[in-house]
Design a protein around this motif. Structure first.
Motif, PDB file in Angstrom:
ATOM      1  N   PHE A 110       0.796  -1.230   0.000  1.00 46.50           N
ATOM      2  CA  PHE A 110       0.000   0.000   0.000  1.00 46.50           C
ATOM      3  C   PHE A 110       0.832   1.287   0.000  1.00 46.50           C
ATOM      4  O   PHE A 110       0.578   2.190  -0.794  1.00 46.50           O
ATOM      5  CB  PHE A 110      -1.009  -0.009   1.155  1.00 46.50           C
ATOM      6  CG  PHE A 110      -2.127   0.966   0.967  1.00 46.50           C
ATOM      7  CD1 PHE A 110      -3.204   0.674   0.135  1.00 46.50           C
ATOM      8  CD2 PHE A 110      -2.106   2.203   1.616  1.00 46.50           C
ATOM      9  CE1 PHE A 110      -4.225   1.592  -0.056  1.00 46.50           C
ATOM     10  CE2 PHE A 110      -3.133   3.123   1.425  1.00 46.50           C
ATOM     11  CZ  PHE A 110      -4.196   2.809   0.589  1.00 46.50           C
ATOM     12  N   PRO A 111       1.857   1.371   0.857  1.00 49.23           N
ATOM     13  CA  PRO A 111       2.668   2.606   0.829  1.00 49.23           C
ATOM     14  C   PRO A 111       3.300   2.821  -0.545  1.00 49.23           C
ATOM     15  O   PRO A 111       3.405   3.957  -1.019  1.00 49.23           O
ATOM     16  CB  PRO A 111       3.747   2.353   1.889  1.00 49.23           C
ATOM     17  CG  PRO A 111       3.182   1.291   2.779  1.00 49.23           C
ATOM     18  CD  PRO A 111       2.325   0.434   1.901  1.00 49.23           C
ATOM     19  N   HIS A 112       3.707   1.731  -1.188  1.00 53.15           N
ATOM     20  CA  HIS A 112       4.328   1.866  -2.510  1.00 53.15           C
ATOM     21  C   HIS A 112       3.293   2.253  -3.573  1.00 53.15           C
ATOM     22  O   HIS A 112       3.606   2.966  -4.523  1.00 53.15           O
ATOM     23  CB  HIS A 112       5.045   0.571  -2.889  1.00 53.15           C
ATOM     24  CG  HIS A 112       6.260   0.312  -2.057  1.00 53.15           C
ATOM     25  ND1 HIS A 112       7.464   0.935  -2.308  1.00 53.15           N
ATOM     26  CD2 HIS A 112       6.451  -0.461  -0.947  1.00 53.15           C
ATOM     27  CE1 HIS A 112       8.352   0.533  -1.396  1.00 53.15           C
ATOM     28  NE2 HIS A 112       7.755  -0.299  -0.557  1.00 53.15           N
ATOM     29  N   ALA A 113       2.060   1.772  -3.390  1.00 54.12           N
ATOM     30  CA  ALA A 113       1.006   2.152  -4.336  1.00 54.12           C
ATOM     31  C   ALA A 113       0.770   3.665  -4.285  1.00 54.12           C
ATOM     32  O   ALA A 113       0.475   4.294  -5.302  1.00 54.12           O
ATOM     33  CB  ALA A 113      -0.287   1.392  -4.039  1.00 54.12           C
ATOM     34  N   LEU A 114       0.911   4.232  -3.088  1.00 55.22           N
ATOM     35  CA  LEU A 114       0.707   5.681  -2.964  1.00 55.22           C
ATOM     36  C   LEU A 114       1.723   6.477  -3.788  1.00 55.22           C
ATOM     37  O   LEU A 114       1.467   7.610  -4.181  1.00 55.22           O
ATOM     38  CB  LEU A 114       0.819   6.102  -1.483  1.00 55.22           C
ATOM     39  CG  LEU A 114      -0.293   5.601  -0.552  1.00 55.22           C
ATOM     40  CD1 LEU A 114       0.043   5.977   0.890  1.00 55.22           C
ATOM     41  CD2 LEU A 114      -1.652   6.168  -0.945  1.00 55.22           C
ATOM     42  N   THR A 115       2.875   5.871  -4.052  1.00 49.21           N
ATOM     43  CA  THR A 115       3.890   6.612  -4.810  1.00 49.21           C
ATOM     44  C   THR A 115       3.484   6.823  -6.268  1.00 49.21           C
ATOM     45  O   THR A 115       4.082   7.653  -6.958  1.00 49.21           O
ATOM     46  CB  THR A 115       5.280   5.928  -4.788  1.00 49.21           C
ATOM     47  OG1 THR A 115       5.253   4.725  -5.575  1.00 49.21           O
ATOM     48  CG2 THR A 115       5.734   5.611  -3.377  1.00 49.21           C
ATOM     49  N   ILE A 116       2.469   6.077  -6.733  1.00 48.33           N
ATOM     50  CA  ILE A 116       1.967   6.314  -8.097  1.00 48.33           C
ATOM     51  C   ILE A 116       1.559   7.782  -8.241  1.00 48.33           C
ATOM     52  O   ILE A 116       1.706   8.387  -9.298  1.00 48.33           O
ATOM     53  CB  ILE A 116       0.738   5.416  -8.403  1.00 48.33           C
ATOM     54  CG1 ILE A 116       1.144   3.937  -8.434  1.00 48.33           C
ATOM     55  CG2 ILE A 116       0.078   5.820  -9.722  1.00 48.33           C
ATOM     56  CD1 ILE A 116      -0.033   2.986  -8.597  1.00 48.33           C
ATOM     57  N   PHE A 117       1.080   8.354  -7.139  1.00 45.20           N
ATOM     58  CA  PHE A 117       0.548   9.722  -7.187  1.00 45.20           C
ATOM     59  C   PHE A 117       1.539  10.771  -6.681  1.00 45.20           C
ATOM     60  O   PHE A 117       1.169  11.909  -6.431  1.00 45.20           O
ATOM     61  CB  PHE A 117      -0.763   9.788  -6.398  1.00 45.20           C
ATOM     62  CG  PHE A 117      -1.732   8.721  -6.801  1.00 45.20           C
ATOM     63  CD1 PHE A 117      -2.438   8.836  -7.992  1.00 45.20           C
ATOM     64  CD2 PHE A 117      -1.902   7.574  -6.026  1.00 45.20           C
ATOM     65  CE1 PHE A 117      -3.310   7.835  -8.394  1.00 45.20           C
ATOM     66  CE2 PHE A 117      -2.771   6.568  -6.416  1.00 45.20           C
ATOM     67  CZ  PHE A 117      -3.482   6.690  -7.604  1.00 45.20           C
ATOM     68  N   GLU A 118       2.766  10.354  -6.501  1.00 46.01           N
ATOM     69  CA  GLU A 118       3.785  11.320  -6.111  1.00 46.01           C
ATOM     70  C   GLU A 118       4.119  12.221  -7.299  1.00 46.01           C
ATOM     71  O   GLU A 118       4.135  11.764  -8.439  1.00 46.01           O
ATOM     72  CB  GLU A 118       5.062  10.586  -5.655  1.00 46.01           C
ATOM     73  CG  GLU A 118       5.027  10.144  -4.215  1.00 46.01           C
ATOM     74  CD  GLU A 118       4.939  11.326  -3.272  1.00 46.01           C
ATOM     75  OE1 GLU A 118       5.955  11.994  -3.050  1.00 46.01           O
ATOM     76  OE2 GLU A 118       3.835  11.602  -2.763  1.00 46.01           O
ATOM     77  N   PRO A 119       4.395  13.492  -7.026  1.00 41.20           N
ATOM     78  CA  PRO A 119       4.725  14.388  -8.135  1.00 41.20           C
ATOM     79  C   PRO A 119       5.991  13.937  -8.848  1.00 41.20           C
ATOM     80  O   PRO A 119       6.836  13.268  -8.264  1.00 41.20           O
ATOM     81  CB  PRO A 119       4.926  15.742  -7.461  1.00 41.20           C
ATOM     82  CG  PRO A 119       5.006  15.483  -6.014  1.00 41.20           C
ATOM     83  CD  PRO A 119       4.369  14.171  -5.742  1.00 41.20           C
ATOM     84  N   CYS A 120       6.084  14.293 -10.125  1.00 40.69           N
ATOM     85  CA  CYS A 120       7.175  13.741 -10.918  1.00 40.69           C
ATOM     86  C   CYS A 120       8.505  14.398 -10.635  1.00 40.69           C
ATOM     87  O   CYS A 120       9.537  13.935 -11.064  1.00 40.69           O
ATOM     88  CB  CYS A 120       6.852  13.817 -12.396  1.00 40.69           C
ATOM     89  SG  CYS A 120       6.772  15.465 -13.026  1.00 40.69           S
ATOM     90  N   ALA A 121       8.510  15.469  -9.935  1.00 40.27           N
ATOM     91  CA  ALA A 121       9.770  16.090  -9.540  1.00 40.27           C
ATOM     92  C   ALA A 121       9.457  16.983  -8.357  1.00 40.27           C
ATOM     93  O   ALA A 121       8.320  17.371  -8.163  1.00 40.27           O
ATOM     94  CB  ALA A 121      10.348  16.901 -10.680  1.00 40.27           C
ATOM     95  N   PRO A 122      10.445  17.295  -7.568  1.00 42.73           N
ATOM     96  CA  PRO A 122      10.172  18.158  -6.422  1.00 42.73           C
ATOM     97  C   PRO A 122       9.674  19.527  -6.890  1.00 42.73           C
ATOM     98  O   PRO A 122      10.038  19.971  -7.988  1.00 42.73           O
ATOM     99  CB  PRO A 122      11.538  18.309  -5.749  1.00 42.73           C
ATOM    100  CG  PRO A 122      12.391  17.243  -6.324  1.00 42.73           C
ATOM    101  CD  PRO A 122      11.846  16.927  -7.661  1.00 42.73           C
ATOM    102  N   PRO A 123       8.860  20.176  -6.086  1.00 42.98           N
ATOM    103  CA  PRO A 123       8.402  21.512  -6.469  1.00 42.98           C
ATOM    104  C   PRO A 123       9.556  22.506  -6.490  1.00 42.98           C
ATOM    105  O   PRO A 123      10.633  22.220  -5.988  1.00 42.98           O
ATOM    106  CB  PRO A 123       7.387  21.871  -5.386  1.00 42.98           C
ATOM    107  CG  PRO A 123       7.725  20.988  -4.237  1.00 42.98           C
ATOM    108  CD  PRO A 123       8.307  19.748  -4.809  1.00 42.98           C
TER     109      PRO A 123
END
Lengths: 310, 142
Positions: free
Chosen positions: A182-195
């Protein structure tokens, strides 16, 4: 929202080009790496039918990866550069797709497929009206093939979770896989680069371009939903469904009134998040595996089924 | 070969009315399946040549299978719009190269370019009546 014209890839601004490239690499890398993992189940899945089904899903994902990598052909990239000769640290897939399977843990394969395929469906919806015609024109073909994946995963999830409530082996394995994945699934929605203002320097040199690439992807109309919106929709689908199977979802994001909020905190995420270029050790091993033959044979280009006829 | 072609009235499949087809991947034919029945001149010759190419797995012309979405010739250069049944099609290179070379080899054609298109996606509805007959003869139920 489509404020930009991507129909002429030769005349993109640096900002447009970077947004397109960042979006596509993440789409394609997810599909490609997941396919590489799925193929490990070939001749090892629990039944002949499930073996064929997962092998077929792997082939679908490879096809989709190729459809996406092809879009980057407009920017001058080749399959060789994008797959076989890219530095493993330059891949940007979610860590969900790179994790190894524990031997014989079919529950992991099935659950991972479900978590990924729901996200994939939502992501494709948000690309239907992309300002890049090349992206928009590929969506229907991929959707046509993805529908089966989720159906396959849910059929198996329901069988594995069935009866026995909390005591069956299938149920236990699913719960263990859910806690792990589950924690790794959440990374699907991580932004593609830092702001822009991020202090750490990981990612696709975002500060070099002086822009927030993820915001650009939406502002330029390449994708019509933000990652937060996709994440919320995803939670609103997977959490009630998994709970209906008697599973405990680690971080449901559910607020008191039954709505879902996508509030991912540092604690809910794994250390490696894929999207920013950090990966688990398993990724390096997998990369070595799938590039092994290419390197061993001293290849300089991907093979073709047959030589080009004279 | 033209006697094998289905009449244009037999094209009962239509693209989805609710989808707006865009043109950056190539101008997709308005009516599918396309069979070249109304084509003339060089374009007609190319359709005839493409009719001779069979699917690698089944004895059916790729035209009757509905893979060719359009053929256009401008100043001696032929552009063929083609799709594949399946995104992960392992015969992709083999088939697309054969189509490109076949089109380029037609007398009067200087060069041929193949555009792989994915919209509208291929479905079994794009198989022509002749194609369905061929597949039934092969033993498939369609």
């Amino acid at each position: 929202m489509a404020t930009s014209d991507f129909s002429d890839p030769e005349n993109l601004s640096a900002r447009e080009r970077q947004a397109l490239e960042s979006l596509i690499k993440r789409l394609a890398d997810d599909e490609f790496v997941l396919a590489e993992r799925y193929t490990e189940w070939q001749v090892r899945a629990p039944t002949l039918e499930s073996d064929l089904a997962l092998a077929n899903n792997a082939q679908d994902e490879l096809g989709h990866a190729r459809l996406w990598y092809d879009v980057l052909g407009d920017l001058g990239y080749t399959e060789r550069e994008l797959v076989y000769e890219r530095d493993p640290a330059e891949f940007r897939h979610s860590t969900l797709v790179e994790l190894p399977f524990e031997e014989g843990d079919w529950a992991d394969a099935v659950l991972r497929s479900y978590l990924y395929d729901v996200a994939e469906e939502l992501r494709l919806e948000a690309l239907e009206d992309s300002s890049s015609p090349k992206i928009a024109n590929r969506v229907a073909k991929i959707q046509q093939e993805e529908g089966y994946h989720r159906e396959h995963a849910q059929n198996w999830l329901e069988r594995l979770a069935e009866g026995e409530s909390d005591s069956g082996e299938g149920h236990e394995r699913l719960q263990a896989a859910l806690d792990r994945l589950f924690p790794h699934a959440l990374t699907i929605f991580e932004p593609c680069a830092p702001p822009r203002d991020a202090s750490d320097a990981s990612g696709d040199e975002p500060r070099a371009a002086g822009s927030d690439i993820e915001a650009d992807i939406v502002d330029l109309g390449l994708r019509t939903a933000t990652l937060e919106e996709l994440g919320e929709e995803w939670l609103a689908i997977v959490v009630p469904y998994l709970e209906s199977l008697g599973l405990d979802v680690p971080e449901s994001g559910q607020t008191g009134d039954g709505e879902f909020e996508f509030e991912v905190t540092q604690e809910t995420l794994p250390d490696e998040r894929g999207r920013d270029g950090t990966h688990t050790d398993a990724w390096v091993d997998l990369y070595d595996d799938f590039t092994h033959t290419y390197r061993e044979l001293g290849r300089s280009e991907p093979t073709k089924i047959m030589e080009t006829p004279e | 070969m033209s006697s094998n072609r289905p009449e244009s009235t037999e094209t009962d499949a239509t693209p989805c009315a609710y989808t707006e087809y865009r043109s950056a991947d190539g101008d997709v034919a308005a009516e599918l399946p396309a069979t070249g029945a109304d084509a003339t001149g060089l374009e007609s010759d190319i359709w005839e040549a493409l009719y001779e190419i069979e699917d690698p797995e089944m004895p059916i012309s790729i035209v009757d299978l509905g893979l060719i979405y359009g053929v256009n010739v401008a100043e001696g250069v032929a552009t063929v719009d083609m799709t594949l049944t399946y995104s992960g099609c392992p015969a992709r290179e083999m088939l697309t190269e054969e189509v490109e070379e076949t089109a380029a080899a037609v007398e009067g054609v200087d060069d041929a370019e193949l555009r792989l298109v994915w919209n509208p996606p291929w479905t079994v509805d794009l198989v022509t009546e002749q194609g369905k007959e061929d597949l039934r003869e092969f033993g498939l139920s369609i």
